[in-house]
Design an enzyme around this catalytic site. Structure first.
Site, PDB file in Angstrom:
ATOM      1  N   THR A  50       0.825  -1.208   0.000  1.00 48.15           N
ATOM      2  CA  THR A  50       0.000   0.000   0.000  1.00 48.15           C
ATOM      3  C   THR A  50       0.859   1.257   0.000  1.00 48.15           C
ATOM      4  O   THR A  50       0.441   2.304  -0.493  1.00 48.15           O
ATOM      5  CB  THR A  50      -0.939  -0.011   1.217  1.00 48.15           C
ATOM      6  OG1 THR A  50      -1.673  -1.237   1.223  1.00 48.15           O
ATOM      7  CG2 THR A  50      -1.914   1.150   1.196  1.00 48.15           C
ATOM      8  N   TYR A 138       6.190 -11.871   4.768  1.00 54.09           N
ATOM      9  CA  TYR A 138       5.021 -11.319   4.067  1.00 54.09           C
ATOM     10  C   TYR A 138       4.673 -12.268   2.933  1.00 54.09           C
ATOM     11  O   TYR A 138       5.367 -12.333   1.924  1.00 54.09           O
ATOM     12  CB  TYR A 138       5.371  -9.921   3.560  1.00 54.09           C
ATOM     13  CG  TYR A 138       4.252  -9.156   2.887  1.00 54.09           C
ATOM     14  CD1 TYR A 138       2.933  -9.575   2.894  1.00 54.09           C
ATOM     15  CD2 TYR A 138       4.534  -7.954   2.238  1.00 54.09           C
ATOM     16  CE1 TYR A 138       1.931  -8.853   2.280  1.00 54.09           C
ATOM     17  CE2 TYR A 138       3.541  -7.205   1.623  1.00 54.09           C
ATOM     18  CZ  TYR A 138       2.246  -7.662   1.636  1.00 54.09           C
ATOM     19  OH  TYR A 138       1.254  -6.935   1.024  1.00 54.09           O
ATOM     20  N   LYS A 166       2.744 -11.737   7.992  1.00 55.79           N
ATOM     21  CA  LYS A 166       1.606 -11.015   7.435  1.00 55.79           C
ATOM     22  C   LYS A 166       1.023 -11.920   6.359  1.00 55.79           C
ATOM     23  O   LYS A 166       1.652 -12.183   5.331  1.00 55.79           O
ATOM     24  CB  LYS A 166       2.013  -9.672   6.835  1.00 55.79           C
ATOM     25  CG  LYS A 166       0.819  -8.925   6.234  1.00 55.79           C
ATOM     26  CD  LYS A 166       1.209  -7.646   5.515  1.00 55.79           C
ATOM     27  CE  LYS A 166      -0.013  -7.003   4.864  1.00 55.79           C
ATOM     28  NZ  LYS A 166       0.328  -5.828   4.039  1.00 55.79           N
ATOM     29  N   VAL A 206      -2.797  -6.303   9.692  1.00 61.18           N
ATOM     30  CA  VAL A 206      -2.084  -5.222   9.000  1.00 61.18           C
ATOM     31  C   VAL A 206      -3.030  -4.801   7.884  1.00 61.18           C
ATOM     32  O   VAL A 206      -3.168  -5.480   6.871  1.00 61.18           O
ATOM     33  CB  VAL A 206      -0.734  -5.679   8.435  1.00 61.18           C
ATOM     34  CG1 VAL A 206      -0.090  -4.550   7.643  1.00 61.18           C
ATOM     35  CG2 VAL A 206       0.192  -6.143   9.549  1.00 61.18           C
TER      36      VAL A 206
END
Length: 296
Positions: A50, A138, A166, A206
């Site tokens: 993001t 991630y 994540k 998250v």
């Protein structure tokens, strides 16, 4: 067993604000970070998906960490996105993030080259060995082309520097398998899974949507922790129309967040190419869903 929450429960995958000319907007980043923490975010993830990490420079990434740390002090954890498709470059970014004041590193699996699992494991271990900061794996195979397979995560969990995941794998069974066999902190990386993963022992989330609705998303976990699971489910369901428009409408979350923040008069600025801004129809739909969620 107590669920480990090394960086808190409610983390925002923060955008990287730019000026209208496209330069890094550090004042805007500080203002936004302050607002997010005041509205219930325990931590901020900088330079993730993001945060437009593929189109920000190394110097911009470090400057962003320094500025946000100055703004929030010790009131929130700062997790720095440092993952690239190059192990050596990722190590360099990890050391720079540590120097700039980050609390932890978010490391995505290398994209484009699609390394096999043994090479992927070696990549993460080398980064974890190089830095004094804890590492968050991630897992987002839809973007990287490479899954961090549960068996690989189980082996990586033995490394003392690898503490969290994540999870954007959309493999709920795989996540529970790792949760049941390790002490890794699992953070939902897809907003539709925030409550579901939390309910089976996840650490929190998250969230991209937290850029615009931090209080509403935190309320879901607060209700669950208070023992009101029916209210938690109701609050999660109420957020789904906005989550769907922001994350599953064909536009990247960065685009939808920046469109909404601009409508609300908050720091955002343009997206960097190759991303393009949302059109008016999309913005109007996002705004309507946001107003419905935040009304009352």
């Amino acid at each position: 067993m107590t669920t480990p929450r090394p960086f808190g429960r409610t983390l925002c995958a923060m955008i990287t604000p730019f000026t209208e000319a496209g330069a890094l907007d550090l004042d805007g980043a500080q203002w936004l970070a302050e607002r997010l923490v005041a509205d219930g975010c325990d931590g901020l993830v900088l330079s993730g998906t993001t945060g437009e990490s593929p189109t920000t420079s190394d110097a911009e990434k470090a400057a962003l960490i320094t500025a946000v740390r100055e703004a929030v002090g010790g009131r929130a954890s700062i997790v720095a996105g440092v993952g690239t498709f190059d192990t050596l470059h990722t190590v360099e970014l990890s050391l720079a993030a540590e120097k700039a004041g980050a609390d932890a590193l978010l490391v995505v699996s290398p994209y484009y080259s699609r390394p096999p699992q043994d090479a992927l494991e070696a990549h993460f271990r080398e980064i974890a060995d190089a830095s004094g900061l804890p590492l968050v794996l991630y897992d987002i195979p839809d973007r990287t082309g490479t899954r961090i397979e549960p068996e690989t995560v189980l082996r990586l969990a033995e490394h003392p520097g690898i503490v969290a995941v994540k999870d954007c794998s959309h493999d709920f069974l795989g996540a529970q398998k790792v949760l049941s066999r390790t002490e890794l902190a699992y953070y939902a990386g897809c907003d539709e899974h925030n409550l579901a993963l939390y309910a089976v022992g996840g650490a929190g989330y998250v969230s991209t949507v937290a850029n615009v609705a931090p209080r509403q998303l935190r309320a879901v976990l607060d209700a669950f922790d208070a023992g009101d699971t029916a209210a938690a489910a109701r609050l999660q369901q109420r957020a789904i129309p906005l989550i769907e428009l922001m994350m599953s409408s064909g536009l990247p979350g960065t685009v939808t967040v920046k469109a909404l923040l601009a409508e609300l008069g908050l720091p955002a600025g343009p997206v960097r190419a190759p991303l393009r801004p949302a059109d008016r129809e999309a913005v109007d739909g996002l705004l309507a869903a946001y107003e419905s969620l935040t009304a009352g």
